[in-house]
Design a protein around this motif. Structure first.
Motif, PDB file in Angstrom:
ATOM      1  N   LEU A   1      51.866  85.334  36.132  1.00 14.60           N
ATOM      2  CA  LEU A   1      50.673  86.791  36.575  1.00 14.60           C
ATOM      3  C   LEU A   1      51.142  86.642  38.365  1.00 14.60           C
ATOM      4  CD1 LEU A   1      47.387  85.960  35.096  1.00 14.60           C
ATOM      5  CD2 LEU A   1      49.082  86.934  34.455  1.00 14.60           C
TER       6      LEU A   1
ATOM      7  N   GLN B   1      50.763  89.686  40.055  1.00 14.52           N
ATOM      8  CA  GLN B   1      49.384  90.219  40.262  1.00 14.52           C
ATOM      9  C   GLN B   1      48.788  90.499  41.834  1.00 14.52           C
ATOM     10  OE1 GLN B   1      48.816  92.013  36.733  1.00 14.52           O
ATOM     11  NE2 GLN B   1      46.601  91.498  37.905  1.00 14.52           N
TER      12      GLN B   1
ATOM     13  N   GLN C   1      46.760  87.492  43.478  1.00 16.85           N
ATOM     14  CA  GLN C   1      45.632  87.420  43.525  1.00 16.85           C
ATOM     15  C   GLN C   1      46.070  85.480  42.947  1.00 16.85           C
ATOM     16  OE1 GLN C   1      44.282  89.062  39.846  1.00 16.85           O
ATOM     17  NE2 GLN C   1      43.904  91.188  40.268  1.00 16.85           N
TER      18      GLN C   1
ATOM     19  N   LEU D   1      42.812  90.788  33.023  1.00 18.23           N
ATOM     20  CA  LEU D   1      43.918  91.296  34.370  1.00 18.23           C
ATOM     21  C   LEU D   1      43.146  92.291  34.966  1.00 18.23           C
ATOM     22  CD1 LEU D   1      47.065  89.741  32.711  1.00 18.23           C
ATOM     23  CD2 LEU D   1      45.439  88.768  34.619  1.00 18.23           C
TER      24      LEU D   1
ATOM     25  N   ARG E   1      42.982  94.702  39.078  1.00 19.55           N
ATOM     26  CA  ARG E   1      43.590  95.806  40.232  1.00 19.55           C
ATOM     27  C   ARG E   1      43.292  94.443  41.199  1.00 19.55           C
ATOM     28  NH1 ARG E   1      42.564  98.961  44.293  1.00 19.55           N
ATOM     29  NH2 ARG E   1      40.868  99.175  42.980  1.00 19.55           N
TER      30      ARG E   1
ATOM     31  N   SER F   1      41.482  89.125  38.601  1.00 17.13           N
ATOM     32  CA  SER F   1      41.182  88.351  36.983  1.00 17.13           C
ATOM     33  C   SER F   1      40.667  87.179  37.136  1.00 17.13           C
ATOM     34  CB  SER F   1      43.142  88.492  37.141  1.00 17.13           C
ATOM     35  OG  SER F   1      43.834  89.193  37.764  1.00 17.13           O
TER      36      SER F   1
END
Length: 255
Positions: A52, A55, A57, A85, A87, A90
């Motif tokens: 991920l 992302q 994050q 998921l 913005r 997540s």
């Protein structure tokens, strides 16, 4: 063994990870719940650093784990499901299995604390009662007037995970049986707390319920250690909220 090495995880595929629970991080024969949590946090970090990555994050802000069955030392497999998921945040689901037994499950929410913005209100909240004053520079030499180091926790041979830390407690005792104040560092002076090891930090402390079961007796007194046998208080649920990041560089870390 440093906590980073003890909680090392390896990626088998995009949503599967493995770890090896170490003997030195147990209570009795069972891996310490906070140690297992730290392994979960390493899985989450690696998942957001790889699968991920887009992302952006990398930081866990909430974590909820349910310990369904006892874990054991040795190999462990983590399976991740991407639930939502987004913005800003997540959510993923992580399951731990050993010998085809599902033992721990949890939901974790990640975001980016470096870029997060939002409101903050002056609520006037303070810690009550305030913790005893501390000269942190004197903890290592155990010369602080208010805090004293407990060289070994009660039944440390049984509670092997406690041999990984150093702890300081108020010399005059706790404010009440319902409160535990302590300073904490890893035993290895070169070891460091990270956001991924906070699961261990928040779960390695004297159990408040023990003071009530023992009619207010200090669980860390010589009298207690002589007259009582060790007991295990297994972790059944752990919920944590992270509101900030630990500083990246320090001479020595205390918590």
């Amino acid at each position: 063994m440093k906590i980073a090495a003890a909680t090392t995880v390896h990626q088998a595929d995009s949503h599967t990870y493995s770890a090896n629970f170490q003997e030195g991080w147990t209570i009795g024969s069972v891996p310490h719940g906070g140690y297992v949590t730290a392994c979960f946090q390493q899985v989450v970090r690696k998942h957001f650093d790889t699968t991920l990555q887009k992302q952006d994050q990398p930081h866990t802000i909430t974590l909820h784990l349910d310990f369904l069955r006892r874990t054991q030392t040795g190999p462990a497999t983590f399976t991740v499901k991407d639930v939502k998921l987004g913005r800003q945040t997540s959510v993923i689901h992580v399951s731990l299995r050993q010998d085809d037994r599902e033992e721990v499950v949890g939901y974790v929410t990640n975001s980016n604390l470096d870029t997060e913005t939002g409101v903050s209100y002056p609520t006037g909240w303070t810690i009550h009662p305030p913790p005893p004053p501390t000269d942190v520079s004197k903890l290592d030499s155990d010369t602080d007037a208010t805090w004293g180091e407990r060289k070994a926790w009660p039944f440390a041979d049984f509670r092997k995970a406690t041999q990984q830390i150093r702890s300081w407690f108020p010399r005059k005792g706790q404010h009440s049986p319902a409160i535990v104040d302590q300073w904490l560092s890893m035993w290895d002076p070169e070891d460091r707390f990270t956001n991924e090891s906070l699961g261990f930090v928040v779960d390695v402390f004297p159990q408040i319920i023990e003071s009530y079961l023992l009619d207010g007796l200090d669980c860390y007194s010589v009298q207690f250690e002589r007259n009582h046998t060790p007991e295990e208080s297994p972790t059944s649920l752990l919920y944590s909220i992270m509101r900030g990041l630990l500083r990246r560089q320090s001479i020595h870390d205390y918590g």
